[in-house]
Design a protein around this motif. Structure first.
Motif, mmCIF file in Angstrom:
data_model
loop_
_atom_site.group_PDB
_atom_site.id
_atom_site.type_symbol
_atom_site.label_atom_id
_atom_site.label_comp_id
_atom_site.label_asym_id
_atom_site.label_seq_id
_atom_site.Cartn_x
_atom_site.Cartn_y
_atom_site.Cartn_z
ATOM 1 N N CYS A 37 0.843 -1.209 0.000
ATOM 2 C CA CYS A 37 0.000 0.000 0.000
ATOM 3 C C CYS A 37 0.871 1.249 0.000
ATOM 4 O O CYS A 37 2.030 1.223 0.422
ATOM 5 N N GLY A 38 0.283 2.349 -0.449
ATOM 6 C CA GLY A 38 0.997 3.622 -0.392
ATOM 7 C C GLY A 38 1.418 3.999 1.013
ATOM 8 O O GLY A 38 2.477 4.609 1.212
ATOM 9 N N SER A 39 0.612 3.642 2.007
ATOM 10 C CA SER A 39 0.986 3.982 3.382
ATOM 11 C C SER A 39 2.192 3.170 3.841
ATOM 12 O O SER A 39 2.952 3.618 4.713
ATOM 13 N N ASP A 40 2.386 1.966 3.270
ATOM 14 C CA ASP A 40 3.619 1.227 3.557
ATOM 15 C C ASP A 40 4.824 2.008 3.053
ATOM 16 O O ASP A 40 5.850 2.120 3.733
ATOM 17 N N LEU A 41 4.708 2.553 1.838
ATOM 18 C CA LEU A 41 5.796 3.362 1.280
ATOM 19 C C LEU A 41 6.044 4.593 2.150
ATOM 20 O O LEU A 41 7.192 4.975 2.393
ATOM 21 N N HIS A 42 4.953 5.218 2.624
ATOM 22 C CA HIS A 42 5.089 6.401 3.482
ATOM 23 C C HIS A 42 5.819 6.061 4.771
ATOM 24 O O HIS A 42 6.604 6.862 5.288
ATOM 25 N N CYS A 43 5.534 4.878 5.343
ATOM 26 C CA CYS A 43 6.192 4.488 6.593
ATOM 27 C C CYS A 43 7.699 4.430 6.416
ATOM 28 O O CYS A 43 8.456 4.811 7.314
ATOM 29 N N VAL A 44 8.132 3.952 5.261
ATOM 30 C CA VAL A 44 9.561 3.814 5.007
ATOM 31 C C VAL A 44 10.188 5.171 4.684
ATOM 32 O O VAL A 44 11.265 5.512 5.194
ATOM 33 N N THR A 45 9.522 5.963 3.854
ATOM 34 C CA THR A 45 10.137 7.214 3.381
ATOM 35 C C THR A 45 9.821 8.422 4.259
ATOM 36 O O THR A 45 10.587 9.379 4.280
ATOM 37 N N HIS A 46 8.675 8.386 4.957
ATOM 38 C CA HIS A 46 8.266 9.537 5.772
ATOM 39 C C HIS A 46 7.861 9.111 7.187
ATOM 40 O O HIS A 46 6.949 9.680 7.769
ATOM 41 N N GLY A 47 8.559 8.106 7.720
ATOM 42 C CA GLY A 47 8.195 7.581 9.030
ATOM 43 C C GLY A 47 8.111 8.628 10.127
ATOM 44 O O GLY A 47 7.105 8.703 10.848
ATOM 45 N N PRO A 48 9.126 9.480 10.301
ATOM 46 C CA PRO A 48 9.066 10.483 11.380
ATOM 47 C C PRO A 48 7.875 11.431 11.241
ATOM 48 O O PRO A 48 7.239 11.778 12.247
ATOM 49 N N GLN A 49 7.567 11.866 10.011
ATOM 50 C CA GLN A 49 6.430 12.769 9.818
ATOM 51 C C GLN A 49 5.105 12.063 10.152
ATOM 52 O O GLN A 49 4.214 12.660 10.755
ATOM 53 N N LEU A 50 4.979 10.789 9.734
ATOM 54 C CA LEU A 50 3.765 10.035 10.030
ATOM 55 C C LEU A 50 3.589 9.854 11.526
ATOM 56 O O LEU A 50 2.489 10.038 12.073
ATOM 57 N N LEU A 51 4.661 9.521 12.223
ATOM 58 C CA LEU A 51 4.601 9.356 13.679
ATOM 59 C C LEU A 51 4.236 10.665 14.364
ATOM 60 O O LEU A 51 3.402 10.683 15.281
ATOM 61 N N ALA A 52 4.855 11.757 13.924
ATOM 62 C CA ALA A 52 4.588 13.053 14.547
ATOM 63 C C ALA A 52 3.133 13.473 14.356
ATOM 64 O O ALA A 52 2.501 14.003 15.282
ATOM 65 N N SER A 53 2.576 13.233 13.169
ATOM 66 C CA SER A 53 1.181 13.592 12.917
ATOM 67 C C SER A 53 0.240 12.784 13.801
ATOM 68 O O SER A 53 -0.693 13.332 14.391
ATOM 69 N N PHE A 63 3.807 3.584 15.805
ATOM 70 C CA PHE A 63 4.763 2.500 15.970
ATOM 71 C C PHE A 63 6.012 3.060 16.627
ATOM 72 O O PHE A 63 6.189 4.273 16.735
ATOM 73 N N ASP A 64 6.872 2.159 17.090
ATOM 74 C CA ASP A 64 8.114 2.562 17.754
ATOM 75 C C ASP A 64 9.244 2.514 16.728
ATOM 76 O O ASP A 64 9.613 1.435 16.254
ATOM 77 N N PRO A 65 9.791 3.662 16.354
ATOM 78 C CA PRO A 65 10.814 3.671 15.308
ATOM 79 C C PRO A 65 12.096 2.946 15.700
ATOM 80 O O PRO A 65 12.911 2.621 14.830
ATOM 81 N N GLU A 66 12.281 2.709 16.987
ATOM 82 C CA GLU A 66 13.483 2.016 17.448
ATOM 83 C C GLU A 66 13.323 0.493 17.420
ATOM 84 O O GLU A 66 14.300 -0.237 17.571
ATOM 85 N N GLU A 67 12.092 0.023 17.235
ATOM 86 C CA GLU A 67 11.820 -1.411 17.248
ATOM 87 C C GLU A 67 11.622 -1.933 15.826
ATOM 88 O O GLU A 67 11.221 -1.176 14.929
ATOM 89 N N PRO A 68 11.864 -3.229 15.591
ATOM 90 C CA PRO A 68 11.578 -3.805 14.266
ATOM 91 C C PRO A 68 10.078 -3.844 14.010
ATOM 92 O O PRO A 68 9.301 -4.272 14.872
ATOM 93 N N ILE A 69 9.665 -3.389 12.838
ATOM 94 C CA ILE A 69 8.250 -3.312 12.457
ATOM 95 C C ILE A 69 8.035 -4.190 11.227
ATOM 96 O O ILE A 69 8.840 -4.174 10.300
ATOM 97 N N VAL A 70 6.932 -4.951 11.217
ATOM 98 C CA VAL A 70 6.568 -5.751 10.050
ATOM 99 C C VAL A 70 5.342 -5.114 9.413
ATOM 100 O O VAL A 70 4.244 -5.141 9.983
ATOM 101 N N LEU A 71 5.529 -4.497 8.249
ATOM 102 C CA LEU A 71 4.460 -3.801 7.545
ATOM 103 C C LEU A 71 3.541 -4.799 6.834
ATOM 104 O O LEU A 71 3.778 -6.000 6.839
ATOM 105 N N PHE A 112 1.562 -2.003 11.444
ATOM 106 C CA PHE A 112 2.396 -1.023 12.145
ATOM 107 C C PHE A 112 2.931 -1.620 13.441
ATOM 108 O O PHE A 112 3.405 -0.903 14.316
ATOM 109 N N GLY A 113 2.799 -2.965 13.576
ATOM 110 C CA GLY A 113 3.179 -3.632 14.807
ATOM 111 C C GLY A 113 4.560 -4.246 14.741
ATOM 112 O O GLY A 113 5.185 -4.344 13.680
ATOM 113 N N GLY A 114 5.008 -4.700 15.901
ATOM 114 C CA GLY A 114 6.306 -5.333 16.002
ATOM 115 C C GLY A 114 6.223 -6.825 15.721
ATOM 116 O O GLY A 114 5.267 -7.326 15.122
ATOM 117 N N LEU A 115 7.229 -7.565 16.181
ATOM 118 C CA LEU A 115 7.337 -8.977 15.857
ATOM 119 C C LEU A 115 6.257 -9.825 16.528
ATOM 120 O O LEU A 115 5.953 -10.918 16.048
#
Length: 364
Positions: A37-53, A63-71, A112-115
């Motif tokens: 999905c486009g939002s998967d692409l956004h998570c990779v390319t614009h993760g900090p902006q998505l989290l901040a919003s 999601f936790d940017p410091e943890e492994p995430i499975v999209l 947007f979850g972890g393992l």
């Protein structure tokens, strides 16, 4: 253990991960197919902006940017096992789709979850039994994953609240714009005007039911709208204002499906008076527009995201019935080993529209 594509700090990589354990009222499933999905692409390319919003608007940590995430949240899967307290209504081995949520005391948005609560870019994941919808035998795994993006489009069209007189304009023919066209066509709303810079996406828009498809570098979609929306019968006119009294056209609903800065202002400048604009494009940057354009035209501006569980079930039912004919949206398949390259490829509109991940596909 299982194989999964893991995102760590904006980078994707194959990884070994523990098979997740289903909780009360949940099922363990083997992922058969999962769309990108486009939002998967956004998570990779614009993760900090998505989290901040999400943090600023809803007070949540998406999601936790410091943890492994499975999209991955466009899912078709096979039931492998049940957690405690499950009703076990469906046989082991049954194929299902589900809206990507876990109905826990603290709900989880899958993808947007972890393992421990992975999304669909893995061999296995956990789903809530109450959200499972069976997949009929004649529906292929990859087609079943389209229930999720079609639900987004169905919700956007519902937000538009179109009547029989509206003449819609779709700006941007990526996956969501194309899905919006398919939903409008299914509902008999039209003629449909669509615009995109990409030749392949314009061709796809036409194939999915758009009546007039334009390259906005050469032809204004709003001029095209005027050519088909003129009404001889005043009872078909859209809402009138003193500034545009007697505007002899049917009403307009414009779907913004691009999601980049500047598009809303472009639409406000070109839109007919008293239009409704439905913003479905997910813009991840600061944007601006001149309110006077919307004020003088008395334009309604609506924003939308996601869908209800009922809309998800309705979208899938339309796919099953054949009313929504959207097979053409899928342009490629990859295994888990091909996900990273597919993300890069999706940046080129001429190469792919919808890539579906098949975790069991040999060779990546």
């Amino acid at each position: 253990n299982m194989q999964a594509v893991v995102m760590r700090q904006g980078k994707l990589a194959m990884s070994n991960a523990p098979i997740p354990q289903p909780g009360a009222g949940e099922v363990l499933v083997k992922v058969l197919a999962c769309g990108i999905c486009g939002s998967d692409l956004h998570c990779v390319t614009h993760g900090p902006q998505l989290l901040a919003s999400a943090r600023e608007v809803a007070g949540i940590e998406l999601f936790d940017p410091e943890e492994p995430i499975v999209l991955g949240h466009e899912i078709c899967a096979e039931i492998v096992d049940y957690g405690q307290g499950a009703r076990r209504d469906r046989a082991i081995g049954s194929r299902v789709v589900s809206a990507p949520f876990l109905l826990r005391p603290q709900p989880v948005t899958l993808g947007f979850g972890g393992l421990d609560t992975p999304g669909g870019f893995a061999e296995y994941m956990v789903l809530s039994e109450d959200l499972l919808i069976p997949v009929p035998d004649d529906i292929p795994n990859d087609i079943a994953t389209l229930a999720e993006p079609l639900s987004v489009a169905l919700h956007a069209v519902n937000r538009g609240n179109l009547g029989s007189d509206e003449v819609p304009i779709v700006i941007g023919c990526g996956p969501i714009g194309l899905a919006v066209i398919a939903v409008l066509k299914m509902r008999g709303i039209g003629p449909i005007v669509a615009a995109d810079f990409s030749p392949s996406r314009r061709a796809m828009a036409e194939a999915l039911g758009a009546d007039i498809v334009v390259d906005p570098r050469e032809t204004s979609p709003y001029d095209s709208w005027r050519s088909v929306a003129a009404a001889a019968d005043p009872s078909q006119y859209g809402r009138q204002t003193q500034m545009f009294h007697g505007f002899p056209f049917r009403p307009s609903v414009i779907f913004e499906c691009v999601g980049v800065p500047g598009i809303i202002q472009q639409i406000l400048a070109g839109a007919p008076p008293c239009s409704k604009i439905v913003v479905a494009g997910l813009c991840m940057e600061l944007d601006s527009f001149y309110p006077t354009f919307a004020i003088m035209k008395e334009i309604d501006l609506a924003f939308c995201i996601a869908y209800t569980p009922q809309e998800f079930a309705e979208a899938f039912a339309h796919i099953v019935s054949g009313r929504l004919k959207v097979e053409a949206l899928i342009t490629s398949h990859v295994g888990l080993g091909g996900v990273e390259e597919a993300f890069a490829r999706l940046g080129d509109p001429e190469r792919d529209i919808k890539v579906v991940v098949l975790p069991q596909l040999d060779g990546g």
